[in-house]
Write an enzyme that holds these catalytic residues in place. Sequence first.
Site, short mmCIF file in Angstrom:
data_model
loop_
_atom_site.label_atom_id
_atom_site.label_comp_id
_atom_site.label_asym_id
_atom_site.label_seq_id
_atom_site.Cartn_x
_atom_site.Cartn_y
_atom_site.Cartn_z
N SER A 150 0.85 -1.08 0.10
CA SER A 150 -0.03 0.21 -0.08
C SER A 150 0.88 1.22 0.09
O SER A 150 2.12 1.02 0.28
CB SER A 150 -0.91 0.08 1.34
OG SER A 150 -1.64 1.17 1.54
N TYR A 163 -1.69 -0.60 10.24
CA TYR A 163 -1.81 -1.05 8.92
C TYR A 163 -0.69 -0.91 8.23
O TYR A 163 0.05 -1.69 7.44
CB TYR A 163 -3.25 -0.49 8.41
CG TYR A 163 -3.20 -0.76 6.93
CD1 TYR A 163 -3.78 -2.01 6.39
CD2 TYR A 163 -2.89 -0.02 6.00
CE1 TYR A 163 -3.91 -2.29 5.15
CE2 TYR A 163 -3.16 -0.12 4.42
CZ TYR A 163 -3.76 -1.52 4.35
OH TYR A 163 -3.91 -1.61 2.75
#
Length: 271
Positions: A150, A163
């Site tokens: 990501s 995350y």
Amino acid sequence: MMNDHFSLQGKVALITGAGNGIGAACARCFAQSGAAVMASDINGERVEALARELVGEGFEVKAIQHDVAKEDDWARVVDALADWHDGWDILVNNAGIYIGGKLEENSLSQLHRINGINIDSIFLGTQFAASAMQPDGRFGRGGSIINLSSIAGLIGVPGHSIYGATKGAVRSLTKHSAVEFAAFGYGIRVNSLHPGLIATEMGYLVFKDFVEVGLASSESEAQKMLENQMIPMGRLGDVQDIALAAQFLASDASSYMTGSELTVDGGFTAT
Ligand SMILES: NC(=O)c1ccc[n+]([C@@H]2O[C@H](COP(=O)([O-])OP(=O)(O)OC[C@H]3O[C@@H](n4cnc5c(N)ncnc54)[C@H](O)[C@@H]3O)[C@@H](O)[C@H]2O)c1
């Protein structure tokens, strides 16, 4: 003569987390490009429905229930690939979860849960693929592994600490495994893919999270803030934007790429 470097004809692909969002788009895109696609997800019903739809359109797709955090499940899925096509060329390590929140409010159990899915899955998937795809392995014809990281694995984003930590680990594991597999002549390329904010169930959780941590007063305000202030192209990404980038990494068009990070984010990280 037509250029077919981007074709996946004759290749067998396993895509995890294919019941939804980016994984489902990859399954469709890869099947349309000629691959035989095994679509796996922890949610067996959802991935069965996708496979039925794609098979109905004439593509070669098989669904399998698969928890990517479980070693036994990986062994079963690799056996299923052997029974189905006796081959395995592409792994898209896509399945993952998002847990947001302010760092000081995240619990250790949340950290362990997100690590247990987002990092364990990449470790296990890469390990099983390396054993099976290397020249002495069960299938032995090399391959391409694409790990979904990501932009949160590259830069800081409020509310994304735990995350982002998992996605940073995915980026790092990608580079180490890529270099190791090249050094041992496995013929296996490993690259990480770094989406920006993509319009999926998970993508929309980010707006909710911006409200919960106090950065926006509503989800629509959070969306506007991200689109107008943080994404130069002014829009969320579409799942197809990521699926096509994954297809490039899976195909022979990227045959000199390993250990790379491909960012697809509408310019988010370029500012
Ligand atoms: N959507 C975004 O904005 C975005 C941005 C950057 C990176 N990503 C990454 O892309 C990947 C896909 O994201 P998405 O937006 O499509 O998410 P999504 O939530 O829409 O879909 C994720 C899929 O993974 C499956 N899954 C969850 N846990 C699993 C497990 N233990 N085993 C097997 N399957 C499991 C879910 O059932 C679901 O079908 C994730 O790794 C995510 O971190 C997404």
